[in-house]
Design a protein around this motif. Sequence first.
Motif, PDB file in Angstrom:
ATOM      1  N   ARG A   1      44.537  51.412  67.190  1.00 48.81           N
ATOM      2  CA  ARG A   1      43.938  52.303  68.198  1.00 48.81           C
ATOM      3  C   ARG A   1      44.348  53.751  67.965  1.00 48.81           C
ATOM      4  NH1 ARG A   1      45.329  48.453  72.096  1.00 48.81           N
ATOM      5  NH2 ARG A   1      46.930  49.812  72.916  1.00 48.81           N
ATOM      6  N   ILE A   2      45.598  53.972  67.594  1.00 49.98           N
ATOM      7  CA  ILE A   2      46.069  55.331  67.335  1.00 49.98           C
ATOM      8  C   ILE A   2      45.344  55.920  66.124  1.00 49.98           C
ATOM      9  CG2 ILE A   2      48.068  56.723  66.648  1.00 49.98           C
ATOM     10  CD1 ILE A   2      49.792  54.733  68.343  1.00 49.98           C
ATOM     11  N   GLU A   3      45.144  55.122  65.097  1.00 50.90           N
ATOM     12  CA  GLU A   3      44.414  55.595  63.910  1.00 50.90           C
ATOM     13  C   GLU A   3      42.975  55.964  64.268  1.00 50.90           C
ATOM     14  OE1 GLU A   3      44.979  52.253  61.320  1.00 50.90           O
ATOM     15  OE2 GLU A   3      46.939  52.972  60.628  1.00 50.90           O
ATOM     16  N   GLN A   4      42.329  55.146  65.098  1.00 55.81           N
ATOM     17  CA  GLN A   4      40.964  55.449  65.538  1.00 55.81           C
ATOM     18  C   GLN A   4      40.945  56.724  66.378  1.00 55.81           C
ATOM     19  OE1 GLN A   4      40.088  51.787  67.554  1.00 55.81           O
ATOM     20  NE2 GLN A   4      39.353  50.772  65.699  1.00 55.81           N
ATOM     21  N   LYS A   5      41.947  56.851  67.243  1.00 57.35           N
ATOM     22  CA  LYS A   5      42.048  58.037  68.086  1.00 57.35           C
ATOM     23  C   LYS A   5      42.240  59.284  67.221  1.00 57.35           C
ATOM     24  CE  LYS A   5      45.485  57.845  71.034  1.00 57.35           C
ATOM     25  NZ  LYS A   5      46.436  57.955  72.167  1.00 57.35           N
ATOM     26  N   SER A   6      43.026  59.168  66.178  1.00 48.40           N
ATOM     27  CA  SER A   6      43.275  60.283  65.276  1.00 48.40           C
ATOM     28  C   SER A   6      41.974  60.773  64.631  1.00 48.40           C
ATOM     29  CB  SER A   6      44.281  59.872  64.199  1.00 48.40           C
ATOM     30  OG  SER A   6      44.497  60.931  63.302  1.00 48.40           O
ATOM     31  N   ARG A   7      41.145  59.838  64.199  1.00 44.87           N
ATOM     32  CA  ARG A   7      39.865  60.220  63.591  1.00 44.87           C
ATOM     33  C   ARG A   7      38.967  60.919  64.613  1.00 44.87           C
ATOM     34  NH1 ARG A   7      40.987  55.420  60.894  1.00 44.87           N
ATOM     35  NH2 ARG A   7      39.819  54.104  62.342  1.00 44.87           N
ATOM     36  N   LYS A   8      38.970  60.423  65.842  1.00 39.76           N
ATOM     37  CA  LYS A   8      38.145  61.043  66.885  1.00 39.76           C
ATOM     38  C   LYS A   8      38.642  62.462  67.187  1.00 39.76           C
ATOM     39  CE  LYS A   8      36.291  60.383  71.495  1.00 39.76           C
ATOM     40  NZ  LYS A   8      36.248  59.552  72.703  1.00 39.76           N
ATOM     41  N   ILE A   9      39.946  62.649  67.223  1.00 37.62           N
ATOM     42  CA  ILE A   9      40.519  63.966  67.501  1.00 37.62           C
ATOM     43  C   ILE A   9      40.164  64.958  66.400  1.00 37.62           C
ATOM     44  CG2 ILE A   9      42.731  65.199  67.606  1.00 37.62           C
ATOM     45  CD1 ILE A   9      43.706  62.689  69.228  1.00 37.62           C
ATOM     46  N   GLU A  10      40.275  64.525  65.151  1.00 39.64           N
ATOM     47  CA  GLU A  10      39.901  65.410  64.040  1.00 39.64           C
ATOM     48  C   GLU A  10      38.442  65.834  64.160  1.00 39.64           C
ATOM     49  OE1 GLU A  10      41.820  66.993  61.902  1.00 39.64           O
ATOM     50  OE2 GLU A  10      43.539  65.992  62.825  1.00 39.64           O
ATOM     51  N   SER A  11      37.584  64.912  64.546  1.00 35.73           N
ATOM     52  CA  SER A  11      36.176  65.224  64.730  1.00 35.73           C
ATOM     53  C   SER A  11      35.988  66.253  65.853  1.00 35.73           C
ATOM     54  CB  SER A  11      35.403  63.949  65.040  1.00 35.73           C
ATOM     55  OG  SER A  11      34.069  64.242  65.362  1.00 35.73           O
ATOM     56  N   LEU A  12      36.686  66.051  66.974  1.00 38.57           N
ATOM     57  CA  LEU A  12      36.588  66.993  68.096  1.00 38.57           C
ATOM     58  C   LEU A  12      37.114  68.376  67.709  1.00 38.57           C
ATOM     59  CD1 LEU A  12      37.688  64.620  70.985  1.00 38.57           C
ATOM     60  CD2 LEU A  12      35.428  65.689  70.718  1.00 38.57           C
TER      61      LEU A  12
ATOM     62  N   GLN B   1      34.670  70.287  65.787  1.00 37.97           N
ATOM     63  CA  GLN B   1      33.602  70.757  66.671  1.00 37.97           C
ATOM     64  C   GLN B   1      34.093  71.855  67.627  1.00 37.97           C
ATOM     65  OE1 GLN B   1      31.605  67.434  68.689  1.00 37.97           O
ATOM     66  NE2 GLN B   1      32.409  66.105  67.078  1.00 37.97           N
ATOM     67  N   SER B   2      35.330  72.327  67.408  1.00 36.57           N
ATOM     68  CA  SER B   2      35.951  73.358  68.261  1.00 36.57           C
ATOM     69  C   SER B   2      36.043  72.912  69.715  1.00 36.57           C
ATOM     70  CB  SER B   2      35.189  74.679  68.159  1.00 36.57           C
ATOM     71  OG  SER B   2      35.235  75.157  66.842  1.00 36.57           O
ATOM     72  N   LYS B   3      36.519  71.677  69.910  1.00 36.19           N
ATOM     73  CA  LYS B   3      36.718  71.130  71.254  1.00 36.19           C
ATOM     74  C   LYS B   3      38.180  70.704  71.409  1.00 36.19           C
ATOM     75  CE  LYS B   3      31.999  69.406  71.692  1.00 36.19           C
ATOM     76  NZ  LYS B   3      31.171  68.204  71.878  1.00 36.19           N
ATOM     77  N   PRO B   4      39.112  71.682  71.409  1.00 33.92           N
ATOM     78  CA  PRO B   4      40.535  71.323  71.456  1.00 33.92           C
ATOM     79  C   PRO B   4      40.977  70.663  72.754  1.00 33.92           C
ATOM     80  CG  PRO B   4      40.273  73.695  71.675  1.00 33.92           C
ATOM     81  CD  PRO B   4      38.920  73.127  71.341  1.00 33.92           C
ATOM     82  N   VAL B   5      40.385  71.019  73.879  1.00 32.71           N
ATOM     83  CA  VAL B   5      40.784  70.403  75.148  1.00 32.71           C
ATOM     84  C   VAL B   5      40.340  68.944  75.180  1.00 32.71           C
ATOM     85  CG1 VAL B   5      40.605  70.490  77.661  1.00 32.71           C
ATOM     86  CG2 VAL B   5      40.785  72.611  76.356  1.00 32.71           C
ATOM     87  N   GLU B   6      39.144  68.668  74.691  1.00 31.06           N
ATOM     88  CA  GLU B   6      38.679  67.285  74.610  1.00 31.06           C
ATOM     89  C   GLU B   6      39.571  66.491  73.660  1.00 31.06           C
ATOM     90  OE1 GLU B   6      36.440  65.700  76.509  1.00 31.06           O
ATOM     91  OE2 GLU B   6      36.383  67.598  77.571  1.00 31.06           O
ATOM     92  N   ALA B   7      39.993  67.142  72.567  1.00 37.22           N
ATOM     93  CA  ALA B   7      40.898  66.482  71.620  1.00 37.22           C
ATOM     94  C   ALA B   7      42.222  66.151  72.296  1.00 37.22           C
ATOM     95  CB  ALA B   7      41.123  67.371  70.398  1.00 37.22           C
ATOM     96  N   LEU B   8      42.741  67.081  73.110  1.00 31.79           N
ATOM     97  CA  LEU B   8      44.004  66.839  73.811  1.00 31.79           C
ATOM     98  C   LEU B   8      43.859  65.690  74.811  1.00 31.79           C
ATOM     99  CD1 LEU B   8      46.954  67.587  74.305  1.00 31.79           C
ATOM    100  CD2 LEU B   8      46.154  69.267  75.983  1.00 31.79           C
ATOM    101  N   LYS B   9      42.770  65.683  75.565  1.00 32.38           N
ATOM    102  CA  LYS B   9      42.535  64.584  76.515  1.00 32.38           C
ATOM    103  C   LYS B   9      42.509  63.251  75.779  1.00 32.38           C
ATOM    104  CE  LYS B   9      39.707  67.121  79.866  1.00 32.38           C
ATOM    105  NZ  LYS B   9      38.355  67.212  80.442  1.00 32.38           N
TER     106      LYS B   9
END
Length: 134
Positions: free
Chosen positions: A18-29, A32-40
Amino acid sequence: MATEGFVDDENLEAIVTRIEQKSRKIESLLKQSKPVEALKTALEGSPLKTRDERCKSANWIVVHRAIMAIKDVDAMFSSLDPEYYDTLMKYLYRGLATGDRPTCDQCLKIHEKLTEKAGLGCILRSLADTVNTV
């Protein structure tokens, strides 16, 4: 046998996945210049109910990446829900414990605004909760 309320060893691989999947999603965000969404996303599902340092360290790396991408701390708090405050505070203290200058500078900036927003109770809850650590 798992300690009551904690994840047993058989579920640790699922947490790491799950952490690895989350990491990929954060990199994508972040791309896309969405740092707050990445933090959430980084704070959601933090493995608080495990004592496994591998899981905690893996999640810290993900949260650290998102914290360091925040440029406008005031704007971050205008869209960050209060449900994230206590967990964020725990990660800020973990960041301060690294001793890394850029990490500490960023964590202190966020800590100041988080304390203004959430109050001293957020600090106390973070420090007093020795069971659900990050």
